[in-house]
Motif scaffolding. Structure first.
Motif, PDB file in Angstrom:
ATOM      1  N   GLN A   4     -31.729  19.761 -76.355  1.00 48.42           N
ATOM      2  CA  GLN A   4     -32.915  18.928 -76.563  1.00 48.42           C
ATOM      3  C   GLN A   4     -33.079  18.503 -78.022  1.00 48.42           C
ATOM      4  OE1 GLN A   4     -36.311  21.068 -74.906  1.00 48.42           O
ATOM      5  NE2 GLN A   4     -35.979  20.068 -72.931  1.00 48.42           N
ATOM      6  N   GLN A   5     -32.398  19.197 -78.923  1.00 46.89           N
ATOM      7  CA  GLN A   5     -32.484  18.891 -80.354  1.00 46.89           C
ATOM      8  C   GLN A   5     -31.309  18.038 -80.833  1.00 46.89           C
ATOM      9  OE1 GLN A   5     -33.713  23.473 -80.510  1.00 46.89           O
ATOM     10  NE2 GLN A   5     -33.008  22.742 -82.503  1.00 46.89           N
ATOM     11  N   GLU A  14     -30.731  14.778 -71.987  1.00 45.78           N
ATOM     12  CA  GLU A  14     -31.726  15.849 -72.084  1.00 45.78           C
ATOM     13  C   GLU A  14     -32.376  15.946 -73.460  1.00 45.78           C
ATOM     14  OE1 GLU A  14     -30.522  19.667 -70.284  1.00 45.78           O
ATOM     15  OE2 GLU A  14     -28.749  18.607 -69.538  1.00 45.78           O
ATOM     16  N   THR A  15     -32.074  15.026 -74.360  1.00 42.41           N
ATOM     17  CA  THR A  15     -32.682  15.052 -75.690  1.00 42.41           C
ATOM     18  C   THR A  15     -34.196  14.875 -75.577  1.00 42.41           C
ATOM     19  OG1 THR A  15     -30.700  14.129 -76.719  1.00 42.41           O
ATOM     20  CG2 THR A  15     -32.744  13.944 -77.967  1.00 42.41           C
ATOM     21  N   ALA A  16     -34.938  15.702 -76.280  1.00 42.75           N
ATOM     22  CA  ALA A  16     -36.394  15.589 -76.279  1.00 42.75           C
ATOM     23  C   ALA A  16     -36.822  14.319 -77.016  1.00 42.75           C
ATOM     24  CB  ALA A  16     -37.015  16.811 -76.950  1.00 42.75           C
ATOM     25  N   PRO A  17     -37.798  13.572 -76.480  1.00 44.24           N
ATOM     26  CA  PRO A  17     -38.288  12.374 -77.187  1.00 44.24           C
ATOM     27  C   PRO A  17     -38.702  12.672 -78.631  1.00 44.24           C
ATOM     28  CG  PRO A  17     -39.183  12.448 -74.960  1.00 44.24           C
ATOM     29  CD  PRO A  17     -38.465  13.754 -75.174  1.00 44.24           C
ATOM     30  N   VAL A  40     -32.849  19.402 -86.152  1.00 43.91           N
ATOM     31  CA  VAL A  40     -32.192  18.355 -85.366  1.00 43.91           C
ATOM     32  C   VAL A  40     -30.688  18.410 -85.624  1.00 43.91           C
ATOM     33  CG1 VAL A  40     -31.884  15.861 -85.112  1.00 43.91           C
ATOM     34  CG2 VAL A  40     -34.189  16.826 -85.300  1.00 43.91           C
ATOM     35  N   LEU A  41     -29.913  18.396 -84.550  1.00 43.69           N
ATOM     36  CA  LEU A  41     -28.450  18.348 -84.632  1.00 43.69           C
ATOM     37  C   LEU A  41     -28.005  16.923 -84.360  1.00 43.69           C
ATOM     38  CD1 LEU A  41     -27.004  21.464 -82.746  1.00 43.69           C
ATOM     39  CD2 LEU A  41     -26.875  20.957 -85.175  1.00 43.69           C
ATOM     40  N   SER A  42     -27.371  16.311 -85.344  1.00 37.74           N
ATOM     41  CA  SER A  42     -27.041  14.889 -85.249  1.00 37.74           C
ATOM     42  C   SER A  42     -25.569  14.657 -85.534  1.00 37.74           C
ATOM     43  CB  SER A  42     -27.899  14.121 -86.262  1.00 37.74           C
ATOM     44  OG  SER A  42     -27.483  12.791 -86.362  1.00 37.74           O
ATOM     45  N   SER A  43     -24.962  13.743 -84.782  1.00 41.22           N
ATOM     46  CA  SER A  43     -23.556  13.384 -85.004  1.00 41.22           C
ATOM     47  C   SER A  43     -23.452  11.966 -85.538  1.00 41.22           C
ATOM     48  CB  SER A  43     -22.760  13.492 -83.702  1.00 41.22           C
ATOM     49  OG  SER A  43     -21.427  13.028 -83.897  1.00 41.22           O
TER      50      SER A  43
END
Length: 297
Positions: free
Chosen positions: A117-118, A141-144, A96-99
């Motif tokens: 999506q990640q 477009e992020t996947a649930p 997961v790429l998170s800001s």
């Protein structure tokens, strides 16, 4: 520190060795203090948690084998986009790429990434060790599953994640915060209340309730339920809301007046500001402990 408290191995990455060195030393001091004061989070001791944290100057090495990447660079859109573009080239299809951004929209940050999506925003609140809220804001477009995984991870490390269902400037926390700041500024600008008394309205008034229940539950409890509250008070609320003024400029004579009042209480030099932040963090630490002890029902 939070990820390590949950038993996860953590790699700190920066382009400056001194930043990494300073961070590791500050973490060591902070964890030692927290353990001595009985406030260290997690089931592991300070030394065991410290052994989980390392630093490096190679971004590829930093992300190798990672399940979650938390970007924390300064609030600069182009800098953040540059980082994510680089990460997009070297990550797999699982991480997961998170800001940590507080305001930049996911559609701006993650535009054009192959792994969009990640990607999502996971905005923590300062200081995150004592204030557990994390806003999860997905790209369109992020996947649930990305949101679900991040929600579960934040819960595992003791945070309180909330799902922001679609992106909006300021997300939720800052929209609420800026609404309060804006009206606070107007009240001071119009000479309705002094800056010090205005802060007292929050710290000894609204803030006392809001530390445990939010504005909507406050409404619910201040009458015989929400329907009763709106029936009783909606006209009065609308009357007051119509008197709210325009967006303040946060400059000129008002900023001088507010700054003077704040500096009388806390001089704006590094020593006094740091001491006051330490006092704030101790208060938040004790409040967090009290909230854990209180039955949530």
């Amino acid at each position: 520190m939070l990820f390590a408290s949950g038993g996860f191995r953590v790699k700190l990455y920066d382009i400056e060795q001194q930043q990494v060195t300073n961070a590791l030393e500050n973490i060591r001091k902070e964890m030692t203090f927290l353990e001595q004061s009985g406030s260290l989070k997690g089931s592991l001791g300070a030394q065991d948690q410290l052994s989980l944290i390392s630093g490096c100057l190679n971004i590829q090495e930093a992300v190798e084998g990672a399940l979650h990447i938390q970007e924390c660079v300064p609030e600069n859109l182009e800098l953040k986009k540059k980082i994510f573009a680089r990460l997009d080239q070297i990550i797999d299809d699982q991480v997961v790429l998170s800001s940590s951004t507080s305001c930049l929209l996911p559609s701006q940050l993650f535009a054009g990434l192959a792994h969009v999506q990640q990607c999502l925003v996971a905005h923590p609140v300062n200081p995150p060790y004592y204030v557990p809220l994390v806003e999860l804001v997905p790209h369109p477009e992020t996947a649930p599953a990305t949101v679900d995984r991040t929600h579960a991870l934040m819960r595992k490390i003791g945070q309180s994640p909330v799902r922001v269902l679609k992106e909006m400037d300021g997300f939720v926390l800052n929209r609420l915060q800026y609404a309060v700041i804006s009206e606070a500024w107007r009240l001071g600008e119009e000479g309705i209340v002094s800056p010090s008394d205005l802060d007292l309205v929050m710290s000894d008034g609204l803030g006392m309730r809001y530390a445990f229940i939010g504005p909507l539950e406050t409404m619910h409890l201040n009458a015989e339920g929400m329907l009763s509250y709106c029936d009783r008070y909606s006209e009065g609320m609308k009357h007051v809301l119509k008197t709210f003024g325009p967006i303040p400029e946060f400059s000129g004579a008002t900023v001088e007046k507010v700054n003077q009042a704040m500096c009388l209480k806390v001089p704006a030099d590094p020593e006094h500001l740091a001491a006051r932040r330490r006092w704030r963090d101790e208060c938040l630490q004790r409040l967090a402990k009290l909230k854990r002890q209180m039955p949530s029902q």
